[in-house]
Design a protein around this motif. Structure first.
Motif, mmCIF file in Angstrom:
data_model
loop_
_atom_site.group_PDB
_atom_site.id
_atom_site.type_symbol
_atom_site.label_atom_id
_atom_site.label_comp_id
_atom_site.label_asym_id
_atom_site.label_seq_id
_atom_site.Cartn_x
_atom_site.Cartn_y
_atom_site.Cartn_z
ATOM 1 N N PRO A 10 3.756 4.183 -0.650
ATOM 2 C CA PRO A 10 4.628 4.582 -1.755
ATOM 3 C C PRO A 10 6.109 4.589 -1.390
ATOM 4 O O PRO A 10 6.963 4.654 -2.270
ATOM 5 C CB PRO A 10 4.148 6.006 -2.073
ATOM 6 C CG PRO A 10 3.651 6.525 -0.766
ATOM 7 C CD PRO A 10 3.031 5.332 -0.068
ATOM 8 N N ALA B 17 -5.866 -1.246 -0.682
ATOM 9 C CA ALA B 17 -4.896 -2.125 -1.333
ATOM 10 C C ALA B 17 -5.272 -3.589 -1.130
ATOM 11 O O ALA B 17 -5.246 -4.393 -2.072
ATOM 12 C CB ALA B 17 -3.497 -1.849 -0.782
ATOM 13 N N LYS C 130 0.776 0.439 -7.910
ATOM 14 C CA LYS C 130 0.288 1.401 -6.930
ATOM 15 C C LYS C 130 -0.349 2.630 -7.565
ATOM 16 O O LYS C 130 -0.946 3.447 -6.860
ATOM 17 C CB LYS C 130 1.426 1.802 -5.991
ATOM 18 C CG LYS C 130 1.922 0.637 -5.145
ATOM 19 C CD LYS C 130 3.090 1.007 -4.258
ATOM 20 C CE LYS C 130 3.573 -0.210 -3.471
ATOM 21 N NZ LYS C 130 4.754 0.098 -2.626
ATOM 22 N N ALA D 249 0.780 -1.238 0.000
ATOM 23 C CA ALA D 249 0.000 0.000 0.000
ATOM 24 C C ALA D 249 0.811 1.288 0.000
ATOM 25 O O ALA D 249 0.360 2.296 -0.551
ATOM 26 C CB ALA D 249 -0.934 0.007 1.216
ATOM 27 N N LEU E 23 -3.805 3.242 -6.623
ATOM 28 C CA LEU E 23 -4.110 3.677 -5.260
ATOM 29 C C LEU E 23 -3.986 5.191 -5.091
ATOM 30 O O LEU E 23 -4.708 5.796 -4.308
ATOM 31 C CB LEU E 23 -3.167 2.994 -4.264
ATOM 32 C CG LEU E 23 -3.277 1.477 -4.146
ATOM 33 C CD1 LEU E 23 -2.168 0.946 -3.238
ATOM 34 C CD2 LEU E 23 -4.643 1.081 -3.597
#
Length: 220
Positions: free
Chosen positions: A107, A195, A170, A105, A173
Motif C-alpha cells: 500500500p 497479488a 489494491k 502488492a 488485497l
C-alpha cells in the motif's frame, strides 16, 4: 466475563471489553456489540481483526528460526521464487521484477521506502524504475503525495493525510481507508503471493474501458 458496564457521569455507561475472554472473531458477543448504540462499528471491526487468524500470522511472521535478516517488503529476500516467476513472465531483470511486485502488492511503495527496504543505491533503484517504466505493466506520472512516479494502470484513490493515495486495484488485497494509513492484515510474503496470484488468474491492473452510446446529431 467478556463484557461489563461501568457507570459514568451523566447517566451514561462505558462498555468494557476483555478480548482474552472472546472466542475468536465470530464470538456471539461481537455480534451483540455490533448492535450496541454506544460501541463504534470500527471498534468492533478492530476487535475482529485482532482476534483473527490472519492477524496472528502477520504478527508471528519472521519470528521463526532460519528467517532471513532484512525487510519482508523486499521481494528478493522474502519471495525470491516469485521474483523469478515475474522476471521470466515479462522478460524483466531481477530488480525490475522485484520493484513490480512491490508496486503490485504494497500500500505504500514510495521511492524512499523501497530504497530503505531493499538497501539499493539511488542509481540501482533508478535503473530498476527505468526498466519497469519501459513496459506496459505500469504508468509513469506525477501524483500528489504519492512519493513515487510509477503506478499500476487503473483507478486511483486520492486519500487524505495520514492515509497515502493508492491504486483502487489494491482494494482486493486489503481494506482501504481514505483517512488512515493502510495496514495489511497478513504477512507481507503472503501479500506478494496473493497479488501475483490475482495477476496469474487474469485479474490484471488495467483501466476500465468506458462504453458510451453515440447520440444522434441535431437535424435541421
Amino acid at each position: 466475563e467478556a463484557v461489563s458496564l461501568r457507570a459514568v457521569d451523566g447517566g451514561h455507561e462505558d462498555v468494557l471489553i476483555r478480548p482474552a475472554a472472546l472466542d475468536g472473531p465470530d464470538d456471539p458477543v461481537l455480534i451483540l456489540l455490533a448492535g450496541w448504540p454506544t460501541v463504534p462499528a470500527e471498534d468492533v471491526s478492530a476487535l475482529r481483526t485482532l482476534l483473527g487468524e490472519e492477524f496472528t500470522r502477520a504478527l508471528s511472521a519472521g519470528t521463526g528460526g532460519g528467517t532471513p535478516h532484512g525487510h519482508a517488503q523486499d521481494p528478493l529476500l522474502s519471495v525470491t521464487h516469485l521474483v523469478a516467476e515475474v522476471a521470466a513472465e515479462y522478460g524483466l531483470g531481477q530488480d525490475a521484477a522485484a520493484l513490480y511486485l512491490q508496486l503490485l502488492a504494497l500500500p505504500d511503495p514510495t521511492d524512499r521506502d523501497c530504497a530503505r527496504w531493499t538497501g539499493w543505491s539511488p542509481a540501482r533503484l533508478k535503473r530498476a524504475r527505468a526498466e519497469l517504466a519501459a513496459t506496459p505493466l505500469v504508468v509513469e506520472a506525477k501524483r500528489s503525495r504519492a512519493g513515487r512516479s510509477l503506478f499500476l494502470p487503473g483507478g486511483w484513490r486520492p486519500s487524505k493525510s495520514p492515509a497515502l493515495p493508492v491504486e483502487e486495484w489494491k482494494a482486493g488485497l486489503y481494506p482501504l481507508s481514505d483517512h488512515r494509513r493502510t495496514v495489511p492484515r497478513v504477512p507481507v510474503a503472503e501479500l506478494f503471493t496473493r497479488a501475483w496470484a490475482r495477476v496469474r488468474a487474469g485479474d490484471v491492473p488495467r483501466y476500465t474501458e468506458l462504453v458510451t452510446r453515440a447520440t444522434p446529431r441535431n437535424r435541421r
